[in-house]
Design an enzyme around this catalytic site. Sequence first.
Site, PDB file in Angstrom:
ATOM      1  N   ASP A  28       0.851  -1.190   0.000  1.00 57.68           N
ATOM      2  CA  ASP A  28       0.000   0.000   0.000  1.00 57.68           C
ATOM      3  C   ASP A  28       0.891   1.245   0.000  1.00 57.68           C
ATOM      4  O   ASP A  28       1.920   1.293   0.687  1.00 57.68           O
ATOM      5  CB  ASP A  28      -0.909   0.002   1.244  1.00 57.68           C
ATOM      6  CG  ASP A  28      -2.051   0.996   1.125  1.00 57.68           C
ATOM      7  OD1 ASP A  28      -3.204   0.553   1.026  1.00 57.68           O
ATOM      8  OD2 ASP A  28      -1.782   2.215   1.115  1.00 57.68           O
ATOM      9  N   ILE A  29       0.479   2.256  -0.752  1.00 58.91           N
ATOM     10  CA  ILE A  29       1.272   3.477  -0.885  1.00 58.91           C
ATOM     11  C   ILE A  29       1.275   4.289   0.421  1.00 58.91           C
ATOM     12  O   ILE A  29       2.181   5.093   0.664  1.00 58.91           O
ATOM     13  CB  ILE A  29       0.729   4.319  -2.075  1.00 58.91           C
ATOM     14  CG1 ILE A  29       1.807   5.200  -2.665  1.00 58.91           C
ATOM     15  CG2 ILE A  29      -0.515   5.089  -1.702  1.00 58.91           C
ATOM     16  CD1 ILE A  29       1.439   5.810  -4.005  1.00 58.91           C
ATOM     17  N   ASN A  82     -12.846  -3.217   2.767  1.00 57.41           N
ATOM     18  CA  ASN A  82     -13.818  -2.148   2.948  1.00 57.41           C
ATOM     19  C   ASN A  82     -14.810  -2.244   1.795  1.00 57.41           C
ATOM     20  O   ASN A  82     -14.397  -2.260   0.628  1.00 57.41           O
ATOM     21  CB  ASN A  82     -13.122  -0.781   2.935  1.00 57.41           C
ATOM     22  CG  ASN A  82     -12.156  -0.623   4.101  1.00 57.41           C
ATOM     23  OD1 ASN A  82     -12.405  -1.137   5.183  1.00 57.41           O
ATOM     24  ND2 ASN A  82     -11.046   0.069   3.883  1.00 57.41           N
ATOM     25  N   GLY A  88     -16.107   2.556   3.974  1.00 57.05           N
ATOM     26  CA  GLY A  88     -14.918   3.388   3.787  1.00 57.05           C
ATOM     27  C   GLY A  88     -14.097   3.015   2.558  1.00 57.05           C
ATOM     28  O   GLY A  88     -12.919   3.350   2.464  1.00 57.05           O
ATOM     29  N   GLN A  89     -14.748   2.369   1.584  1.00 57.35           N
ATOM     30  CA  GLN A  89     -14.012   1.972   0.375  1.00 57.35           C
ATOM     31  C   GLN A  89     -13.756   3.194  -0.502  1.00 57.35           C
ATOM     32  O   GLN A  89     -14.674   3.946  -0.824  1.00 57.35           O
ATOM     33  CB  GLN A  89     -14.828   0.931  -0.408  1.00 57.35           C
ATOM     34  CG  GLN A  89     -14.079   0.381  -1.623  1.00 57.35           C
ATOM     35  CD  GLN A  89     -14.875  -0.696  -2.359  1.00 57.35           C
ATOM     36  OE1 GLN A  89     -16.017  -1.000  -2.004  1.00 57.35           O
ATOM     37  NE2 GLN A  89     -14.268  -1.256  -3.394  1.00 57.35           N
ATOM     38  N   HIS A  95     -10.420  -5.172  -3.190  1.00 55.40           N
ATOM     39  CA  HIS A  95      -9.074  -5.418  -2.664  1.00 55.40           C
ATOM     40  C   HIS A  95      -9.169  -5.779  -1.194  1.00 55.40           C
ATOM     41  O   HIS A  95     -10.076  -5.340  -0.482  1.00 55.40           O
ATOM     42  CB  HIS A  95      -8.175  -4.187  -2.845  1.00 55.40           C
ATOM     43  CG  HIS A  95      -8.749  -2.927  -2.283  1.00 55.40           C
ATOM     44  ND1 HIS A  95      -9.720  -2.193  -2.932  1.00 55.40           N
ATOM     45  CD2 HIS A  95      -8.510  -2.265  -1.119  1.00 55.40           C
ATOM     46  CE1 HIS A  95     -10.044  -1.143  -2.207  1.00 55.40           C
ATOM     47  NE2 HIS A  95      -9.323  -1.162  -1.082  1.00 55.40           N
ATOM     48  N   HIS A  97      -6.941  -5.691   2.391  1.00 57.30           N
ATOM     49  CA  HIS A  97      -5.781  -5.140   3.094  1.00 57.30           C
ATOM     50  C   HIS A  97      -5.238  -6.244   3.991  1.00 57.30           C
ATOM     51  O   HIS A  97      -5.973  -6.778   4.827  1.00 57.30           O
ATOM     52  CB  HIS A  97      -6.191  -3.966   3.992  1.00 57.30           C
ATOM     53  CG  HIS A  97      -6.787  -2.810   3.255  1.00 57.30           C
ATOM     54  ND1 HIS A  97      -6.087  -1.658   2.979  1.00 57.30           N
ATOM     55  CD2 HIS A  97      -8.032  -2.604   2.746  1.00 57.30           C
ATOM     56  CE1 HIS A  97      -6.874  -0.798   2.345  1.00 57.30           C
ATOM     57  NE2 HIS A  97      -8.064  -1.346   2.193  1.00 57.30           N
TER      58      HIS A  97
HETATM   59  P1  5GP Z   1      -9.830   1.510   0.474  1.00 54.95           P
HETATM   60  O1  5GP Z   1     -10.052   2.725   1.322  1.00 54.95           O
HETATM   61  O2  5GP Z   1     -10.486   1.624  -0.877  1.00 54.95           O
HETATM   62  O3  5GP Z   1     -10.186   0.234   1.192  1.00 54.95           O
HETATM   63  O4  5GP Z   1      -8.260   1.402   0.280  1.00 54.95           O
HETATM   64  C1  5GP Z   1      -7.583   1.900  -0.831  1.00 54.95           C
HETATM   65  C2  5GP Z   1      -6.121   1.779  -0.513  1.00 54.95           C
HETATM   66  O5  5GP Z   1      -5.396   1.957  -1.708  1.00 54.95           O
HETATM   67  C3  5GP Z   1      -5.601   2.826   0.488  1.00 54.95           C
HETATM   68  O6  5GP Z   1      -5.026   2.168   1.612  1.00 54.95           O
HETATM   69  C4  5GP Z   1      -4.571   3.610  -0.315  1.00 54.95           C
HETATM   70  O7  5GP Z   1      -3.447   3.991   0.449  1.00 54.95           O
HETATM   71  C5  5GP Z   1      -4.204   2.645  -1.432  1.00 54.95           C
HETATM   72  N1  5GP Z   1      -3.792   3.266  -2.689  1.00 54.95           N
HETATM   73  C6  5GP Z   1      -4.462   4.237  -3.373  1.00 54.95           C
HETATM   74  N2  5GP Z   1      -3.814   4.542  -4.501  1.00 54.95           N
HETATM   75  C7  5GP Z   1      -2.717   3.742  -4.550  1.00 54.95           C
HETATM   76  C8  5GP Z   1      -1.650   3.609  -5.487  1.00 54.95           C
HETATM   77  O8  5GP Z   1      -1.577   4.266  -6.531  1.00 54.95           O
HETATM   78  N3  5GP Z   1      -0.680   2.690  -5.195  1.00 54.95           N
HETATM   79  C9  5GP Z   1      -0.729   1.925  -4.064  1.00 54.95           C
HETATM   80  N4  5GP Z   1       0.274   1.066  -3.891  1.00 54.95           N
HETATM   81  N5  5GP Z   1      -1.718   2.039  -3.159  1.00 54.95           N
HETATM   82  C10 5GP Z   1      -2.704   2.936  -3.397  1.00 54.95           C
END
Ligand code: 5GP
Length: 118
Positions: A28-29, A82, A88-89, A95, A97
């Site tokens: 994750d970034i 999520n 909170g998606q 995906h 985590h």
């Molecule tokens: P969500 O909130 O949708 O469950 O999680 C999305 C996740 O994607 C977040 O933890 C966010 O840091 C990660 N993320 C968003 N854009 C990128 C990206 O371009 N590269 C990577 N490696 N992670 C990303």
Amino acid sequence: MTIFSKIVSGEIPCNKVLENEEFLAFHDINPKAPVHILIIPKKEYKCFQEVDPKIMVGLTEFTQKVAKLLGLDESGYRLITNNGSDGGQEVMHLHFHLLGGSKLSWNHLSDSDSHKFL
Ligand code: 5GP
């Protein structure tokens, strides 16, 4: 096309952990734990609610391999998805985590309502 599909196609780089024909795992970034991996099906499913349940068998095996590869299989980890707005998606490409590398606190309930559950 989601940002994760752009990662799958190579248009956007990622720090890859493991890949096969169907799934991809990458860091994750914006990590929220010492180890924070995102595990995705390469095929774009919007969210868990819309996923074909059949892919979950392969996704489970793949996730177990990722955990082992990172040495988390013995120490433990947390697996989260999520789903939708209340979940909170932010990225609408299914995906999971995978979080680990330390004892994780349990504070992932609704920020505003968390006191009701404590
Ligand atoms: P969500 O909130 O949708 O469950 O999680 C999305 C996740 O994607 C977040 O933890 C966010 O840091 C990660 N993320 C968003 N854009 C990128 C990206 O371009 N590269 C990577 N490696 N992670 C990303």
